[in-house]
Design a protein around this motif. Structure first.
Motif: not given
Ligand code: GDD
Ligand code: MN
Length: 250
Positions: A181-205
């Protein structure tokens, strides 16, 4: 095929799907993936846009994308290039800022993620009104094809380590074929610190931490035929560092 189309539950005509395609040297793959996306999304009667985020590929991917835009139309193919290779994580964020859909689909542009699964993602999302639907290679009929033992071990190892350290309750943490959901992605992205490949994992965690609901769809991941993976030794080291940071901060 047609039976699936009719079995899709009450599709909301206002739903729009923005597909983010990050590219770096994908000129051979881009025409086919775009063609397949258009085919499956048109067949399903979905409203959508495809956003290509090219990071100054030296092979001329952007020029190919411009041709595709002429063929399929500016409403279907949006080009949001950046001047140089700035990494996969920030490419998604950049694409997301330009997306107009209420749902955002993230996938690789090298045909490892087949567009045929997208109608299943959409159906799954509607079934449970999930906040995010993640493709999984490690559950049900999911799988990986074409990887050598080294690459399989890296992926399995990364998933295993992450499962043990982070206990996120999803079977494929490092995969990147997902619908949000767009709003969910926006909210997650705000909280994510990683930039490279680990980004995917941080998002789901982080999604689990925030109690977002996660649906899963088994996918087959097929290794690319054209071009090469950008996952080298550097990315593996930075993945390791990122995992430790995540472990320490969650
Ligand atoms: N714009 C942009 N900028 N795109 C990039 C960059 C970048 O810096 N780096 C990679 N890409 C694009 C590629 O062109 C491709 O479309 C997609 O991102 C994935 O890159 P690959 O190089 O094909 O990744 P992979 O096959 O090694 O890794 C896959 O599996 C990993 C582990 O399961 C990807 O799905 C990863 O996201 C995943 O973590
Ligand atoms: Mn790939």
């Amino acid at each position: 095929m047609s039976s699936r189309k009719t079995s899709l539950p009450n599709r909301d005509s206002e739903d729009k799907y923005s597909i983010l395609l990050p590219t770096y040297n994908e000129k051979e793959n881009l025409p086919l993936i775009v063609w397949l996306l258009v085919k499956y999304l048109d067949e399903g009667g979905f409203s959508y846009e495809i956003i290509v985020i090219d990071d100054g590929s030296p092979d001329g991917t952007l020029q190919v994308a411009e041709q595709l835009q002429k063929i399929f139309g500016e409403d279907k193919i949006l080009l949001r290039p950046r001047a140089k290779k700035l990494g996969l994580g920030t490419a998604y964020i950049h694409g997301m800022r330009h997306a107009t859909g209420n749902f955002i689909i993230i996938m690789d542009a090298d045909l490892s993620h087949h567009p045929k699964f997208i109608p299943e993602f959409i159906q799954k999302q509607k079934e449970g009104d999930y906040d995010l639907v993640s493709g999984t290679r490690y559950h049900g009929n999911g799988g990986v094809y074409g990887w050598d033992l080294r690459r399989k071990l890296i992926s399995r190892g990364a998933n295993f380590l992450s499962q043990v350290l982070l206990r996120p309750g999803a079977s494929d943490l490092t995969g990147s074929f997902r619908l949000y959901k767009r709003s969910v992605l926006e909210c997650l992205v705000e909280r994510c610190v990683s930039k490279g490949y680990v980004f995917q994992m941080e998002m789901i965690v982080r999604a689990r931490q925030l109690n977002y609901s996660v649906g899963e769809v088994p996918i087959s991941f097929v290794d690319r035929v054209y071009g090469e993976s950008k996952l080298g030794g550097n990315e593996i080291v930075s993945f390791g560092k990122g995992l430790i940071t995540l472990f320490a901060s969650t």
